[in-house]
Design a protein around this motif. Sequence first.
Motif, short mmCIF file in Angstrom:
data_model
loop_
_atom_site.label_atom_id
_atom_site.label_comp_id
_atom_site.label_asym_id
_atom_site.label_seq_id
_atom_site.Cartn_x
_atom_site.Cartn_y
_atom_site.Cartn_z
N UNK A 123 -12.12 -109.68 24.83
CA UNK A 123 -12.96 -109.03 25.84
C UNK A 123 -14.40 -108.80 25.38
N UNK A 124 -14.63 -108.27 24.19
CA UNK A 124 -16.03 -108.13 23.75
C UNK A 124 -16.73 -109.47 23.56
N UNK A 125 -15.98 -110.52 23.17
CA UNK A 125 -16.58 -111.85 23.05
C UNK A 125 -16.99 -112.36 24.43
N UNK A 126 -16.13 -112.15 25.43
CA UNK A 126 -16.48 -112.52 26.79
C UNK A 126 -17.68 -111.69 27.26
N UNK A 127 -17.75 -110.44 26.83
CA UNK A 127 -18.92 -109.62 27.16
C UNK A 127 -20.21 -110.20 26.63
N UNK A 128 -20.17 -110.77 25.43
CA UNK A 128 -21.35 -111.44 24.87
C UNK A 128 -21.74 -112.62 25.76
N UNK A 129 -20.74 -113.40 26.20
CA UNK A 129 -21.01 -114.55 27.08
C UNK A 129 -21.63 -114.09 28.40
N UNK A 130 -21.13 -112.98 28.94
CA UNK A 130 -21.68 -112.45 30.20
C UNK A 130 -23.13 -112.00 30.01
N UNK A 131 -23.41 -111.36 28.89
CA UNK A 131 -24.79 -110.95 28.61
C UNK A 131 -25.71 -112.16 28.51
N UNK A 132 -25.23 -113.24 27.90
CA UNK A 132 -26.02 -114.47 27.80
C UNK A 132 -26.27 -115.06 29.18
N UNK A 133 -25.25 -115.04 30.03
CA UNK A 133 -25.40 -115.56 31.39
C UNK A 133 -26.41 -114.73 32.19
N UNK A 134 -26.27 -113.42 32.12
CA UNK A 134 -27.18 -112.52 32.84
C UNK A 134 -28.62 -112.71 32.35
N UNK A 135 -28.79 -112.91 31.04
CA UNK A 135 -30.12 -113.12 30.48
C UNK A 135 -30.76 -114.40 31.01
N UNK A 136 -29.92 -115.35 31.42
CA UNK A 136 -30.41 -116.61 32.00
C UNK A 136 -30.60 -116.51 33.51
N UNK A 137 -30.36 -115.32 34.08
CA UNK A 137 -30.55 -115.12 35.52
C UNK A 137 -29.31 -115.33 36.35
N UNK A 138 -28.15 -115.54 35.68
CA UNK A 138 -26.91 -115.76 36.40
C UNK A 138 -26.21 -114.46 36.77
#
Length: 385
Positions: free
Chosen positions: A163-178
């Motif tokens: 879950x925290x690893x997926x959280x990192x992926x979500x933060x990366x996506x949001x940072x890209x505007x997703x």
Amino acid sequence: MKFWGYHRSNGGIGVRNHVLVFPTVICASTVAQMISKEMPGTVCVTHPHGCGHLGKEKEHMVRAMAGFCSNPNVAGVLLVGLGCELLTPELIAEELAKVSQRFEIISIQAEGGTTNTIGKGKELAGKLLEEAASAKRGLVDVSELVVGTHCGGSDTLSGLTANPALGVACDLLVAEGGTAMLSETVEMLGAEHVLARRAVSDEVRNRIWEITSITETDVKSMGVDIRGAEPSPGNIEGGLTTIEEKSLGAIRKGGTSTIMQVVKYAEKPSQKGLVIMDGPAHDVIADTGMIAAGAQVIVFTTGRGTPIGSPIAPVIKVSSNSTVYHRMKENIDINAGVILDGRESIQSVGQQIFRETIDVASGKLTKAEILGHNEFAIHSIAPTI
């Protein structure tokens, strides 16, 4: 950052190019399946709904059905009805027309029975398949991605690795505007205050408290102990003891970004960034709701293992431990157990999940797709009469 997606004429971006055969009522499910079986290249769903829905339940079902059928992964949809039901193809088609989704409709009673409907349905599905075949992938900005997150069959390690690893992926996506979508309201109980602190506004903060309060009140009104459902027997066997413990691990899959909006089940967000969808934790129902809300990809973490997929959206599986990864390797795409093994960090696995999401959006098949998993279910919010 870019990925290879399908540009739809209505402005949507798909990561798959499906022709969907969709029964608007259970009475048309067998005929829909027969049409799809004879038309390779189509996908089909079945469900127990379509009649006896009143008030908010009717609105809820229409939103979920129309949202699923208009997901940008669907190039075109054949709506199959009986003819005397409440949720007719024409009713769902009205919603699809509002978002310029390609559709055809057919009714068993109007066509004079099963055989005639299958014949006509094959003709219409063939036309949709021909149109879909002309679609080509093109480069698309990652900001067009909507990724749903889910954890099912959790264990004590889910909140520490996957879950925290997926959280990192979500933060990366949001940072890209997703857009990243966090659901499973019951698995926010006991962690509401953590989420509320990250709300973009008082309105969003109040909605977080509202949906969790209503969920808790609904459970208490039944006079039952939530334990046994949340945490489930499998969760308990995996080491989880309370809903609070489970929730504190579950919310980590949404990352650390500001929460921009809270939407209803199957409601499309109007904001980009991290969004909460109010919905149940039931794996298939939650995933269906997020896909109906526009998610083109689901990332699904698990500590116990699960094979489920979706008829129209790729579902990426991430295991929380290496044991379940090796035991169910044919079902799991990424092993976050390497964090516990000391071979990778949460950050590096999160980056791997993000890269995998981009690759899958560009056409790479998930294990669930390869195996043909196409589970589908809609959340019911009221009795059917």
